[in-house]
Design a protein around this motif. Structure first.
Motif, mmCIF file in Angstrom:
data_model
loop_
_atom_site.group_PDB
_atom_site.id
_atom_site.type_symbol
_atom_site.label_atom_id
_atom_site.label_comp_id
_atom_site.label_asym_id
_atom_site.label_seq_id
_atom_site.Cartn_x
_atom_site.Cartn_y
_atom_site.Cartn_z
ATOM 1 N N CYS A 31 0.848 -1.191 0.000
ATOM 2 C CA CYS A 31 0.000 0.000 0.000
ATOM 3 C C CYS A 31 0.885 1.242 0.000
ATOM 4 O O CYS A 31 1.780 1.377 0.843
ATOM 5 N N ALA A 32 0.636 2.147 -0.947
ATOM 6 C CA ALA A 32 1.293 3.454 -0.983
ATOM 7 C C ALA A 32 0.369 4.461 -0.325
ATOM 8 O O ALA A 32 -0.811 4.560 -0.685
ATOM 9 N N ALA A 33 0.892 5.214 0.647
ATOM 10 C CA ALA A 33 0.048 6.102 1.440
ATOM 11 C C ALA A 33 0.760 7.416 1.704
ATOM 12 O O ALA A 33 1.983 7.536 1.542
ATOM 13 N N ALA A 34 -0.029 8.404 2.134
ATOM 14 C CA ALA A 34 0.508 9.731 2.393
ATOM 15 C C ALA A 34 -0.126 10.309 3.649
ATOM 16 O O ALA A 34 -1.275 10.002 3.984
ATOM 17 N N GLN A 35 0.620 11.148 4.337
ATOM 18 C CA GLN A 35 0.063 11.922 5.443
ATOM 19 C C GLN A 35 -0.757 13.084 4.890
ATOM 20 O O GLN A 35 -0.555 13.519 3.754
ATOM 21 N N VAL A 47 3.844 -2.860 3.676
ATOM 22 C CA VAL A 47 3.736 -4.215 3.119
ATOM 23 C C VAL A 47 2.964 -5.045 4.130
ATOM 24 O O VAL A 47 3.367 -5.163 5.296
ATOM 25 N N LEU A 48 1.841 -5.594 3.678
ATOM 26 C CA LEU A 48 0.888 -6.262 4.562
ATOM 27 C C LEU A 48 0.725 -7.716 4.153
ATOM 28 O O LEU A 48 0.981 -8.095 3.013
ATOM 29 N N ARG A 59 6.157 -4.919 6.997
ATOM 30 C CA ARG A 59 7.228 -3.937 6.875
ATOM 31 C C ARG A 59 6.624 -2.599 6.531
ATOM 32 O O ARG A 59 5.610 -2.537 5.838
ATOM 33 N N SER A 60 7.277 -1.535 6.955
ATOM 34 C CA SER A 60 6.884 -0.230 6.437
ATOM 35 C C SER A 60 8.141 0.588 6.198
ATOM 36 O O SER A 60 9.126 0.478 6.941
ATOM 37 N N PHE A 61 8.095 1.377 5.133
ATOM 38 C CA PHE A 61 9.211 2.224 4.740
ATOM 39 C C PHE A 61 8.693 3.642 4.569
ATOM 40 O O PHE A 61 7.655 3.845 3.934
ATOM 41 N N ALA A 97 15.997 -4.018 5.892
ATOM 42 C CA ALA A 97 15.283 -3.226 6.900
ATOM 43 C C ALA A 97 15.155 -1.769 6.497
ATOM 44 O O ALA A 97 14.209 -1.098 6.876
ATOM 45 N N LYS A 98 16.119 -1.277 5.743
ATOM 46 C CA LYS A 98 16.095 0.138 5.379
ATOM 47 C C LYS A 98 16.009 0.276 3.867
ATOM 48 O O LYS A 98 16.158 -0.670 3.128
#
Length: 320
Positions: A31-35, A47-48, A59-61, A97-98
């Motif tokens: 999922c691509a998301a924004a604040q 990543v779900l 994971r989240s980046f 991880a990064k």
């Protein structure tokens, strides 16, 4: 009508723009998301994975601008590409991880779409931007291979043909969809598809000449590339702009759409009453939508209400 096996995950403070099932792992989703609704702030790639308990965050980046689209690699199950409000593309590796592994910064305005080619024998990525250009990339090369110019408005969507190698379509605020061949930077076909901004397009998985568009005029239209004077179908029912449209990987005449009217709708354009079902389970603009390649009938969507949902609509739970 209800939805079967529904699972949801909230991404606090993040407004979903795009979701895509992994082509490798059943139940894995990016999922691509924004604040701040993508107007300001940062972005996150989440990543779900669906399991018996629901949906887990694997994971989240984070990125320093909103993320508007995401596509999985077709040659490495851990790699994804996102597109961002700062005009850049990011390559991520979920095994690390990064990130990101690489950043491609060429677009001069928001990079709103990115898609990895599904045809075998070529690893090509196409991006579309509010700078009115589409760009072709080889993920192994640090700069774009080609820039496609011709649109007179922002590009909202760039999608590879699943059947014609080196061919993609772009949907634009200039009210056209254009079909391109990577071997010739000039446009192959211009379809004046709507009298409104076109936010999305997709290719039929079973007919290489069939394309669908979704627009701000609330309609979806089907186009036969051999005769573009009139649409082959028009689907009406949404009450606000159609944000994304996807053809089914399993049925030639079935497709799904999501909208700023908060709904996801399922259609069979071969039927006299094409609207099969309306799913109303979000409370904000519904922006992201995908249909699983692994589990027939399974759908993922995301919205500005911070929710990602994986479910099977009842119209797809039984053979169509």
């Amino acid at each position: 009508m209800g939805t079967a096996g529904a699972a949801a995950l909230r991404l606090p403070g993040l407004h979903g723009y795009a979701v895509e099932f992994s082509p490798y792992w059943p139940g894995r989703v990016a999922c691509a998301a924004a604040q701040y609704y993508g107007i300001a702030g940062c972005g996150t790639l989440a990543v779900l994975e669906q399991n018996e308990a629901g949906i887990a965050l694997l994971r989240s980046f984070d990125w320093n601008d909103g993320l508007f689209d995401v596509t999985w690699s077709e040659n490495n199950e851990h790699v994804l590409i996102t597109s961002s409000g700062d005009g850049s593309l990011q390559i991520w590796d979920t095994a690390k991880a990064k990130g990101p592994l690489q950043v491609y910064k060429e677009h001069t305005q928001e990079a709103y779409s990115v898609d990895w080619s599904q045809t075998r024998g070529e690893q090509l990525v196409v991006s579309g931007s509010w700078d009115q250009t589409a760009k072709l990339w080889d993920p192994a090369v640090g700069k774009s291979l080609c820039t496609f110019r011709g649109h007179e408005g922002v590009i909202y969507s760039t999608i590879w043909s699943p059947r014609i190698p080196g061919c993609f379509a772009s949907a634009s605020g200039d009210q056209t969809v254009r079909v391109w061949d990577v071997k010739a930077p000039r446009v192959k076909l211009v379809i004046p598809a709507h009298q409104a901004e076109i936010l999305s397009c997709d290719w039929c998985k079973y007919d290489q000449n069939l394309l669908v568009t979704g627009a701000v005029d609330c309609s979806l239209k089907g186009w036969d590339l051999r005769n573009i004077r009139h649409p082959v179908f028009i689907l009406l029912g949404h009450t606000y702009a159609v944000r994304r449209v996807k053809f089914s990987p399993f049925h030639a005449t079935l497709l799904a759409s999501c909208s700023y009217d908060f709904t996801v709708r399922f259609w069979d354009f071969s039927k006299p009453n094409p609207l099969l079902e309306t799913v109303e389970h979000h409370t904000e603009f519904t922006c992201g939508l995908d249909l699983s390649l692994h589990n027939c009938g399974q759908v993922v969507d995301c919205a500005w209400d911070e929710l990602v949902k994986i479910y099977t609509p009842s119209c797809l739970a039984v053979p169509v």
